[in-house]
Design an enzyme around this catalytic site. Structure first.
Site, PDB file in Angstrom:
ATOM      1  N   GLY A   1      44.197  18.754  28.013  1.00 27.44           N
ATOM      2  CA  GLY A   1      43.531  18.937  26.584  1.00 27.44           C
ATOM      3  C   GLY A   1      43.881  20.179  26.241  1.00 27.44           C
ATOM      4  O   GLY A   1      44.477  21.164  27.249  1.00 27.44           O
TER       5      GLY A   1
ATOM      6  N   GLY B   1      42.342  27.844  24.991  1.00 26.55           N
ATOM      7  CA  GLY B   1      43.027  27.745  26.139  1.00 26.55           C
ATOM      8  C   GLY B   1      43.719  26.160  26.358  1.00 26.55           C
ATOM      9  O   GLY B   1      43.336  25.394  25.366  1.00 26.55           O
TER      10      GLY B   1
ATOM     11  N   VAL C   1      44.409  23.116  29.078  1.00 18.17           N
ATOM     12  CA  VAL C   1      44.128  22.685  30.433  1.00 18.17           C
ATOM     13  C   VAL C   1      45.083  21.673  31.105  1.00 18.17           C
ATOM     14  O   VAL C   1      45.467  20.661  30.232  1.00 18.17           O
ATOM     15  CB  VAL C   1      42.749  22.010  30.423  1.00 18.17           C
ATOM     16  CG1 VAL C   1      42.008  21.784  31.828  1.00 18.17           C
ATOM     17  CG2 VAL C   1      41.660  23.145  29.701  1.00 18.17           C
TER      18      VAL C   1
ATOM     19  N   LYS D   1      43.229  26.064  33.795  1.00 16.50           N
ATOM     20  CA  LYS D   1      42.895  26.462  32.193  1.00 16.50           C
ATOM     21  C   LYS D   1      43.572  27.664  31.930  1.00 16.50           C
ATOM     22  O   LYS D   1      43.335  28.755  32.685  1.00 16.50           O
ATOM     23  CB  LYS D   1      41.202  26.582  31.690  1.00 16.50           C
ATOM     24  CG  LYS D   1      41.254  27.013  30.373  1.00 16.50           C
ATOM     25  CD  LYS D   1      39.877  26.628  29.934  1.00 16.50           C
ATOM     26  CE  LYS D   1      39.504  26.972  28.356  1.00 16.50           C
ATOM     27  NZ  LYS D   1      38.239  26.855  28.074  1.00 16.50           N
TER      28      LYS D   1
ATOM     29  N   ASP E   1      27.492  26.856  22.799  1.00 19.03           N
ATOM     30  CA  ASP E   1      28.053  25.855  22.200  1.00 19.03           C
ATOM     31  C   ASP E   1      27.910  24.654  22.805  1.00 19.03           C
ATOM     32  O   ASP E   1      28.721  23.737  23.223  1.00 19.03           O
ATOM     33  CB  ASP E   1      29.840  25.948  22.293  1.00 19.03           C
ATOM     34  CG  ASP E   1      30.618  25.215  21.322  1.00 19.03           C
ATOM     35  OD1 ASP E   1      30.187  24.904  20.356  1.00 19.03           O
ATOM     36  OD2 ASP E   1      31.765  25.099  21.634  1.00 19.03           O
TER      37      ASP E   1
END
Length: 428
Positions: A158, A163, A165, A180, A275
Site C-alpha cells: 500500500g 511512504g 509499504v 516502509k 490520526d
C-alpha cells in the site's frame, strides 16, 4: 498561466457536455486539457503522457471515481499528481471516503467554473514535481529488489501520504516483515525526512502488544530512510465497517478497549497519535487469534520542549483527517493526549451507529471543520435508543470542545468496558 508551458489537466467525466464545457474553459485560461469519458480511458491516458492534475467524476460506468483514485494512488502520491473529485454527490461519507483514498480536494456539481479553476491553481501551486527516473532509484525500489543485502522486497502492500509499504523477507532471520520507505518525491524534502524519522523514533519508543511493532529504522545506501515493521495479516477496521455497516456494543468493546490501552501507553510515553481513524486500526489475525493494532504513528507529536521547537502544524502538510480531528487541532493552542480521545469518540460513535456524529456537512471540508469547532454532535441515542445511556454520556464527554473536560484514554477505556460488560450481563 503561461501558454508556452501550460499545465496539463485530465478531465474525467462520463457526461460529454460537462466534459467539453470544463475542457474548453480550461483551455481558454491557458491550460492544456485532456478528456476521458470513463475511468479505464483515464488510466490509459495517464500511461500515455504526463498529467499535472486530474479532475475526476465519482459516478461513472465500469470504474467509478473512487476505484480510479484507489488505483491511481498505488503509483502516484497526492503530492505528485493532485486529484480533485467533481461530483453531484455531497454526502459527508463520500467526502470522507474521497479524502481517505487520497483526494486532494472535492467540488460539487453544478460546477462553478471560476471556483474549479481556483481550486486547480491552489493544488498546482502546492504540487511537488515528480522526481525523474534518474533521481528516484525506481530500478531498485520494486518487488524483487534487495535493500542493503538484508531485505528482499516481495510485493507492494500500500501507499500513504509519505511512504510506500512492501511485504519483504528478512534474509538474515528468514522471516516476513513489512518495509516502509519514504516516497521518492519527498526524499529531498527536509521536513518530510524529519517527519519520517520521527515516526521511526516514536514507534520504536512504544513497545505495546496493540501497536504495530517497529523492528528497525535505517537508511538505504542512497540515504533514503526506511522502517522495518512486523507484517500484519487481516483487515482494517474500515474494511469491517464497510462490510458490516455498524457493530454491536460487545464487538465495539473488543476493539475500543485495546485501542485505549495502547493510546494510554503512548500518552504516558509522551506520544500523541493525532490520526485515530478506522483506516489506522488493523485487526491482525495472529496465532493467538485477533489482535487489535494501532498503526501509523507517522503523525505522532512528541511532547516536551524539544518537540515544541520542531512542531509539525496544520500548515506543514495538514496532519490528521478532518472528520476525526478534535477542535483544538484547528487552532494554534496547546493540547495533550485527550485530543486522541476525541478522535476515538468519533470513531466509537461511527462503530455503534454506522454514521459520524456530524452528518449534515455538505461537500466542503471547511464545513466539517466548523462543525467540530462550533457545532454540537448528535447524541448516540438519537440514532439508536437501544444503546445504554451510560455509553451515550461517555461519548458526549469524549466529544466536548474543551479537551481538559474529556476523560483520559485509560478512563475512557475502563468506563466503556464496564458499560459494555454490564449491558452484556443484563442481556444474558
Amino acid at each position: 498561466m503561461s501558454n508556452e508551458s501550460p499545465y496539463t489537466i485530465l478531465v474525467v467525466d462520463d457526461n460529454p457536455v460537462i466534459r467539453d464545457l470544463v475542457s474548453t474553459d480550461l483551455e481558454q485560461h491557458g491550460y492544456r486539457a485532456l478528456a476521458a469519458e470513463d475511468g479505464i480511458v483515464a488510466l490509459q491516458a495517464l500511461k500515455a503522457e504526463p498529467v499535472d492534475l486530474m479532475l475526476l467524476d465519482v459516478v461513472m460506468p465500469v470504474l467509478n471515481g473512487f476505484e480510479v483514485l484507489q488505483t491511481l494512488r498505488r503509483h502516484h502520491s497526492a503530492g505528485e499528481l493532485p486529484v480533485i473529485m467533481a461530483t453531484a454527490r455531497d454526502d459527508s461519507m463520500d467526502v470522507v471516503r474521497a479524502f481517505d483514498l487520497g483526494a486532494n480536494d472535492y467540488v460539487t456539481k453544478p460546477l462553478d467554473l471560476p471556483v474549479v479553476r481556483a481550486r486547480i491553481q491552489a493544488q498546482l501551486r502546492a504540487r511537488r514535481p515528480a522526481v525523474s527516473a534518474a533521481g528516484e532509484t525506481p530500478a531498485r525500489i520494486r518487488p524483487g529488489a534487495e535493500i542493503e543485502g538484508r531485505f528482499r522486497l516481495e510485493a507492494l502492500l500500500g501507499r500513504g501520504s509519505y511512504g510506500v509499504v512492501y511485504r519483504a523477507t528478512d534474509l538474515k532471520l528468514e522471516r516476513e516483515v513489512a518495509i516502509k520507505l519514504l516516497h521518492a518525491g519527498f526524499q529531498a524534502d527536509d521536513t518530510a525526512q524529519r517527519r519520517f524519522q520521527r515516526e521511526g523514533i516514536s514507534a520504536c519508543r512504544l513497545q505495546h502488544r496493540n501497536a504495530v511493532a517497529v523492528l528497525d529504522f535505517s537508511f538505504t545506501a542512497e540515504g533514503s530512510p526506511y522502517l522495518v515493521m512486523e507484517l500484519l495479516q487481516g483487515e482494517t477496521l474500515a474494511d469491517e465497517l464497510r462490510r458490516a455497516g455498524k457493530l454491536s456494543l460487545a464487538r465495539c468493546a473488543e476493539i475500543v478497549t485495546p485501542l485505549c490501552d495502547v493510546l494510554a501507553a503512548a500518552h504516558e510515553a509522551g506520544i500523541i497519535h493525532r490520526d485515530v481513524k478506522p483506516q489506522n486500526v488493523f485487526l491482525h489475525q495472529g496465532s493467538e487469534g485477533e489482535i487489535v493494532k494501532m498503526v501509523d504513528f507517522g503523525l505522532a507529536k512528541l511532547m516536551g520542549d524539544a518537540a515544541l521547537r520542531e512542531r509539525v502544524t496544520l500548515e506543514d502538510g495538514s496532519p490528521g483527517t478532518p472528520a476525526y480531528m478534535a477542535p483544538e487541532r484547528f487552532s494554534q493552542g496547546s493540547y495533550d493526549g485527550r485530543t486522541d480521545v476525541y478522535s476515538l469518540g468519533v470513531l466509537t460513535f461511527e462503530m455503534l451507529t454506522g454514521r459520524l456524529p456530524f452528518e449534515e456537512i455538505g461537500s466542503n471540508p471547511m464545513r466539517m471543520i466548523v462543525q467540530h469547532v462550533t457545532g454540537q454532535p448528535k447524541r448516540l441515542r438519537e440514532l439508536d435508543p437501544a444503546l445504554p445511556e451510560a455509553v451515550d454520556d461517555l461519548l458526549a464527554q469524549a466529544l466536548v470542545k474543551d479537551f481538559h473536560q474529556r476523560p483520559s484514554a485509560a478512563e475512557f477505556g475502563a468506563r466503556f468496558a464496564a458499560v459494555a460488560a454490564a449491558a452484556g450481563d443484563a442481556g444474558g
